[in-house]
Enzyme design. Structure first.
Site, PDB file in Angstrom:
ATOM      1  N   SER A  98      -0.433  -8.083   1.320  1.00  0.00           N
ATOM      2  CA  SER A  98       0.161  -7.463   2.498  1.00  0.00           C
ATOM      3  C   SER A  98       0.475  -6.014   2.189  1.00  0.00           C
ATOM      4  O   SER A  98       0.461  -5.594   1.023  1.00  0.00           O
ATOM      5  CB  SER A  98       1.446  -8.221   2.894  1.00  0.00           C
ATOM      6  OG  SER A  98       2.028  -7.659   4.055  1.00  0.00           O
ATOM      7  N   LEU A  99       0.751  -5.250   3.220  1.00  0.00           N
ATOM      8  CA  LEU A  99       1.203  -3.878   3.006  1.00  0.00           C
ATOM      9  C   LEU A  99       2.554  -3.867   2.302  1.00  0.00           C
ATOM     10  O   LEU A  99       2.788  -3.113   1.357  1.00  0.00           O
ATOM     11  CB  LEU A  99       1.290  -3.146   4.351  1.00  0.00           C
ATOM     12  CG  LEU A  99       1.844  -1.725   4.335  1.00  0.00           C
ATOM     13  CD1 LEU A  99       0.945  -0.806   3.525  1.00  0.00           C
ATOM     14  CD2 LEU A  99       2.011  -1.200   5.761  1.00  0.00           C
ATOM     15  N   TYR A 100       3.440  -4.765   2.732  1.00  0.00           N
ATOM     16  CA  TYR A 100       4.769  -4.854   2.138  1.00  0.00           C
ATOM     17  C   TYR A 100       5.405  -6.181   2.529  1.00  0.00           C
ATOM     18  O   TYR A 100       4.896  -6.908   3.390  1.00  0.00           O
ATOM     19  CB  TYR A 100       5.658  -3.700   2.614  1.00  0.00           C
ATOM     20  CG  TYR A 100       6.002  -3.759   4.086  1.00  0.00           C
ATOM     21  CD1 TYR A 100       7.222  -4.264   4.523  1.00  0.00           C
ATOM     22  CD2 TYR A 100       5.093  -3.310   5.050  1.00  0.00           C
ATOM     23  CE1 TYR A 100       7.524  -4.337   5.878  1.00  0.00           C
ATOM     24  CE2 TYR A 100       5.387  -3.368   6.396  1.00  0.00           C
ATOM     25  CZ  TYR A 100       6.608  -3.887   6.810  1.00  0.00           C
ATOM     26  OH  TYR A 100       6.894  -3.966   8.147  1.00  0.00           O
ATOM     27  N   GLY A 102       9.168  -7.428   3.909  1.00  0.00           N
ATOM     28  CA  GLY A 102      10.425  -6.893   4.414  1.00  0.00           C
ATOM     29  C   GLY A 102      11.553  -7.081   3.408  1.00  0.00           C
ATOM     30  O   GLY A 102      11.686  -8.147   2.796  1.00  0.00           O
ATOM     31  N   HIS A 189      -4.091  -2.227   2.599  1.00  0.00           N
ATOM     32  CA  HIS A 189      -3.794  -2.780   3.917  1.00  0.00           C
ATOM     33  C   HIS A 189      -4.386  -4.165   4.152  1.00  0.00           C
ATOM     34  O   HIS A 189      -4.497  -4.606   5.297  1.00  0.00           O
ATOM     35  CB  HIS A 189      -4.322  -1.827   4.993  1.00  0.00           C
ATOM     36  CG  HIS A 189      -3.262  -1.368   5.945  1.00  0.00           C
ATOM     37  ND1 HIS A 189      -2.814  -2.131   6.993  1.00  0.00           N
ATOM     38  CD2 HIS A 189      -2.552  -0.219   5.997  1.00  0.00           C
ATOM     39  CE1 HIS A 189      -1.887  -1.474   7.670  1.00  0.00           C
ATOM     40  NE2 HIS A 189      -1.710  -0.313   7.086  1.00  0.00           N
ATOM     41  N   LYS A 191      -4.410  -7.978   4.657  1.00  0.00           N
ATOM     42  CA  LYS A 191      -3.442  -9.015   5.037  1.00  0.00           C
ATOM     43  C   LYS A 191      -4.156 -10.361   4.972  1.00  0.00           C
ATOM     44  O   LYS A 191      -4.844 -10.769   5.905  1.00  0.00           O
ATOM     45  CB  LYS A 191      -2.912  -8.788   6.460  1.00  0.00           C
ATOM     46  CG  LYS A 191      -1.874  -7.663   6.599  1.00  0.00           C
ATOM     47  CD  LYS A 191      -2.457  -6.318   6.357  1.00  0.00           C
ATOM     48  CE  LYS A 191      -1.480  -5.193   6.626  1.00  0.00           C
ATOM     49  NZ  LYS A 191      -1.385  -4.879   8.044  1.00  0.00           N
ATOM     50  N   ASP A 196      -3.862 -22.699  -1.748  1.00  0.00           N
ATOM     51  CA  ASP A 196      -4.870 -23.607  -2.289  1.00  0.00           C
ATOM     52  C   ASP A 196      -6.246 -23.264  -1.716  1.00  0.00           C
ATOM     53  O   ASP A 196      -6.802 -22.231  -2.051  1.00  0.00           O
ATOM     54  CB  ASP A 196      -4.485 -25.060  -2.025  1.00  0.00           C
ATOM     55  CG  ASP A 196      -3.317 -25.517  -2.917  1.00  0.00           C
ATOM     56  OD1 ASP A 196      -3.060 -24.850  -3.943  1.00  0.00           O
ATOM     57  OD2 ASP A 196      -2.677 -26.519  -2.576  1.00  0.00           O
TER      58      ASP A 196
END
Length: 241
Positions: A98-100, A102, A189, A191, A196
């Protein structure tokens, strides 16, 4: 006199009617013959099948034949539930790109913690962007700080956290540009969320707004080969992050 005119008009109508009908029917536009082959030359995309349009891409790109149904997730809340479900039921691997994450996503981190504790064979890898993942909020928390307790508790053998840093920002430029503004130089970027042999491919990051009211795209794909590809991609990028 009026009666004579009306009679002549009626006779003329009877005489010309069939001829006019025949003429109009012969010049009316005909429906296209759908059995005919499409014209040669410049053929628009609508005249081509999906296979014909995308077949050239398969020459130098990976292609996967998905045999099981693909699930389209339609709401942010369901996306979050599917993430938690995947974490809970994974037995071998969890790969999150992911980008980040939260900085207030303690529930997500707790779910990873429980999964690691209950499944000794489980391995977790997380790939984030370095600039965005180390940006701190008002409390000084960041994605990196959120994940560090997992690494400390389970070790780098089971929990790998990689932060991709764009090579476009280095040296004096890196020191000159403050947080948030330095992200204009480039970000990681991807995502993709692997559990599994299943992967959720999305455009959504791992943060509260994407779990509640920020609509994005999400597809859950249960295919071993396709999932292996994304797990390998995340592992490869992590090597030089």
């Amino acid at each position: 006199m009026n009666a004579i005119r009306a009679s002549l008009a009626a006779q003329r109508a009877r005489h010309l009617g069939p001829r006019m009908l025949s003429s109009s029917s012969s010049t009316a536009p005909r429906r296209p013959d759908r059995t005919r082959a499409p014209p040669q030359g410049n053929i628009g995309p609508s005249a081509l099948s999906a296979h014909q349009v995308f077949a050239p891409l398969a020459k130098n790109r990976p292609v996967f034949k998905i045999s099981k149904p693909i699930t389209v997730i339609r709401e942010p809340q369901q996306f979050y539930r599917d993430l938690l479900h995947g974490i809970k039921h994974a037995r071998r691997r969890i790969c999150l790109s992911s980008l980040y994450i939260g900085s207030d996503e303690t529930q997500l981190i707790s779910a990873l913690d429980r999964a690691l504790e209950q499944n000794p064979a489980l391995q977790v890898c997380v790939l984030l962007d370095c600039l965005r993942g180390t940006r701190t909020d008002a409390t000084g928390m960041s994605s990196a700080a959120l994940l560090s307790p997992l690494v400390a508790r389970y070790g780098a053998e089971r929990v790998q956290v990689a932060m991709y840093h764009t090579p476009a920002l280095s040296g004096l430029s890196k020191q000159a540009w403050p947080q948030r503004y330095n992200e204009a130089f480039g970000l990681q970027h991807i995502k993709a969320y692997v559990f599994d042999d299943e992967v959720i491919v999305s455009g959504a990051n791992l943060s509260r707004d994407y779990f509640t009211n920020r609509q994005d795209r999400y597809m859950r794909i249960p295919d071993r080969q396709f999932t292996d590809y994304f797990a390998g991609l995340i592992a490869t990028i992590s090597q030089f992050s």
